[in-house]
Scaffold this active site. Sequence first.
Site, PDB file in Angstrom:
ATOM      1  N   THR A   1       0.744  -1.246   0.068  1.00 56.16           N
ATOM      2  CA  THR A   1      -0.011   0.045   0.023  1.00 56.16           C
ATOM      3  C   THR A   1       0.893   1.317   0.108  1.00 56.16           C
ATOM      4  OG1 THR A   1      -0.077  -0.192   2.495  1.00 56.16           O
ATOM      5  CG2 THR A   1      -2.098  -0.924   1.320  1.00 56.16           C
TER       6      THR A   1
ATOM      7  N   THR B   1      -1.544  -7.168  -0.847  1.00 57.35           N
ATOM      8  CA  THR B   1      -2.688  -6.466  -0.032  1.00 57.35           C
ATOM      9  C   THR B   1      -4.211  -6.679  -0.193  1.00 57.35           C
ATOM     10  OG1 THR B   1      -2.632  -4.267  -1.057  1.00 57.35           O
ATOM     11  CG2 THR B   1      -0.922  -4.657   0.857  1.00 57.35           C
TER      12      THR B   1
ATOM     13  N   ASP C   1     -24.052  -2.571   5.820  1.00 52.93           N
ATOM     14  CA  ASP C   1     -23.556  -2.859   4.591  1.00 52.93           C
ATOM     15  C   ASP C   1     -24.549  -2.509   3.371  1.00 52.93           C
ATOM     16  OD1 ASP C   1     -22.068  -4.062   2.336  1.00 52.93           O
ATOM     17  OD2 ASP C   1     -20.504  -4.989   3.531  1.00 52.93           O
TER      18      ASP C   1
ATOM     19  N   ARG D   1      -9.089   1.665   6.800  1.00 51.38           N
ATOM     20  CA  ARG D   1      -8.211   2.756   6.479  1.00 51.38           C
ATOM     21  C   ARG D   1      -8.150   3.857   7.459  1.00 51.38           C
ATOM     22  NH1 ARG D   1      -5.818  -0.541   4.238  1.00 51.38           N
ATOM     23  NH2 ARG D   1      -5.184  -0.729   2.078  1.00 51.38           N
TER      24      ARG D   1
ATOM     25  N   ASP E   1      -5.723   0.717  14.543  1.00 49.40           N
ATOM     26  CA  ASP E   1      -4.531   0.291  13.976  1.00 49.40           C
ATOM     27  C   ASP E   1      -4.093   1.043  12.432  1.00 49.40           C
ATOM     28  OD1 ASP E   1      -2.410  -1.819  13.497  1.00 49.40           O
ATOM     29  OD2 ASP E   1      -3.674  -2.233  11.496  1.00 49.40           O
TER      30      ASP E   1
ATOM     31  N   GLU F   1      -0.415   8.122   7.130  1.00 47.01           N
ATOM     32  CA  GLU F   1       0.686   7.650   7.881  1.00 47.01           C
ATOM     33  C   GLU F   1       1.759   7.651   6.580  1.00 47.01           C
ATOM     34  OE1 GLU F   1      -0.691   3.375   7.475  1.00 47.01           O
ATOM     35  OE2 GLU F   1      -2.294   3.751   8.632  1.00 47.01           O
TER      36      GLU F   1
ATOM     37  N   HIS G   1      -0.499  -0.211  11.944  1.00 50.44           N
ATOM     38  CA  HIS G   1      -1.204  -0.706  10.694  1.00 50.44           C
ATOM     39  C   HIS G   1      -0.477  -2.046  10.442  1.00 50.44           C
ATOM     40  CE1 HIS G   1      -2.650   0.122   6.615  1.00 50.44           C
ATOM     41  NE2 HIS G   1      -3.005  -0.909   6.819  1.00 50.44           N
TER      42      HIS G   1
ATOM     43  N   GLY H   1      -3.053  -6.802  10.034  1.00 47.30           N
ATOM     44  CA  GLY H   1      -3.218  -8.132   9.141  1.00 47.30           C
ATOM     45  C   GLY H   1      -1.692  -8.884   9.017  1.00 47.30           C
ATOM     46  N   TYR H   2      -0.702  -8.345   9.883  1.00 47.68           N
ATOM     47  CA  TYR H   2       0.665  -8.903   9.872  1.00 47.68           C
ATOM     48  C   TYR H   2       0.855 -10.146  10.324  1.00 47.68           C
ATOM     49  CZ  TYR H   2       2.531  -4.884   7.411  1.00 47.68           C
ATOM     50  OH  TYR H   2       2.725  -3.674   6.646  1.00 47.68           O
TER      51      TYR H   2
END
Length: 357
Positions: A52, A73, A153, A215, A239, A244, A261, A264-265
């Site tokens: 990203t 990503t 949603d 985001r 997060d 950033e 951030h 997802g790591y």
Amino acid sequence: MIRIIADDKIPFLNSWHACFSDKPRAFELVCLPSGAITRESVRKADALLVRTRTQCNESLLKGSRVSFIASATIGHDHIDKDYCLREGIQWQNAPACNADAVLQYMASALAWIMQNTGRQPHELQLGIVGLGQVGSRVHRLAKALGMPCLANDPPRARLEGRTGFCELDELLSAADIISLHVPLTDSGRDATRHLINEGLLSQMKKQAWLINTSRGEVIDSRHIKHALKNSLLKGVILDVWENEPLIDRELLSLSHLGTPHIAGYSLQGKANATTMVVQALSRHFRLGTDDWQATVPSAQDCEVKTENFTERALSSYAIQADSERLKRRPEHFEQLREHYAYRNEKPLAWLVHRRSF
């Protein structure tokens, strides 16, 4: 020869490259730091493998021969899809690659809130904004925990009908914890940039918690700070951040938990992402590795012998430790992210197989 420029922080590429060690390669792989992926360095490239941090737009791509972009990503707002369409550039992201890693982060965040408020799952109503790959997993977790849950949603509600969905204002006014799982979009009826703004904050249930793993630009930082300073929100767990890596340090200090951030790591998430972009690259250029898969090194199972959700979730991933590291050195946001020790998802397996907590 095909020239591929890749972000050097995309893991497992070396093992893919090694597949060609005993045969002629039809390509050249050049791995560069994200900051070195510039207009000049990509001018003679045919493909880009990015994250990203690389804005794939006219400024970067004009005058190059790039015909294919793959981002390791879930998000793809850093790719100018309109420009790619005009120039005939194909692009690929890695949908759902790290959804289970974000679920692990969310389990720890929810457990941390329960631990620090003394409340049980059935006493907290969760509001999920965005019921995609991650939001759906969080929804299943909430149901397994016996936590009341509302979901918003609009695109899915229009497609599938309103059953199971509610309006955003209804969710905001009722939820004790609001979790954001939406893409970043700037236009259209479902635009999400600054979705959480002054107006929506005023509709939230007083003393609610807000979690954002989507985001940073989905929330308006100025108004979040105002809400925290005036006790309109109980707390936030963030997060992702606007601007950033130059994050708002005042917002970080006001946040109960703030991480760089890395939701997802995980090892598995990174392996999934690299697998997906390599396979897409192979199909595009007919490299013959369409079935290649990244292999995650074996890791010790850290399973905790307890039936308590809070203890198990926080043992699976110690969210507070990551927050403390960032709060101590906010100027190291990018370094903390770039050199993050990827988590192992294996201790989270119990969430998948058990429905009684």
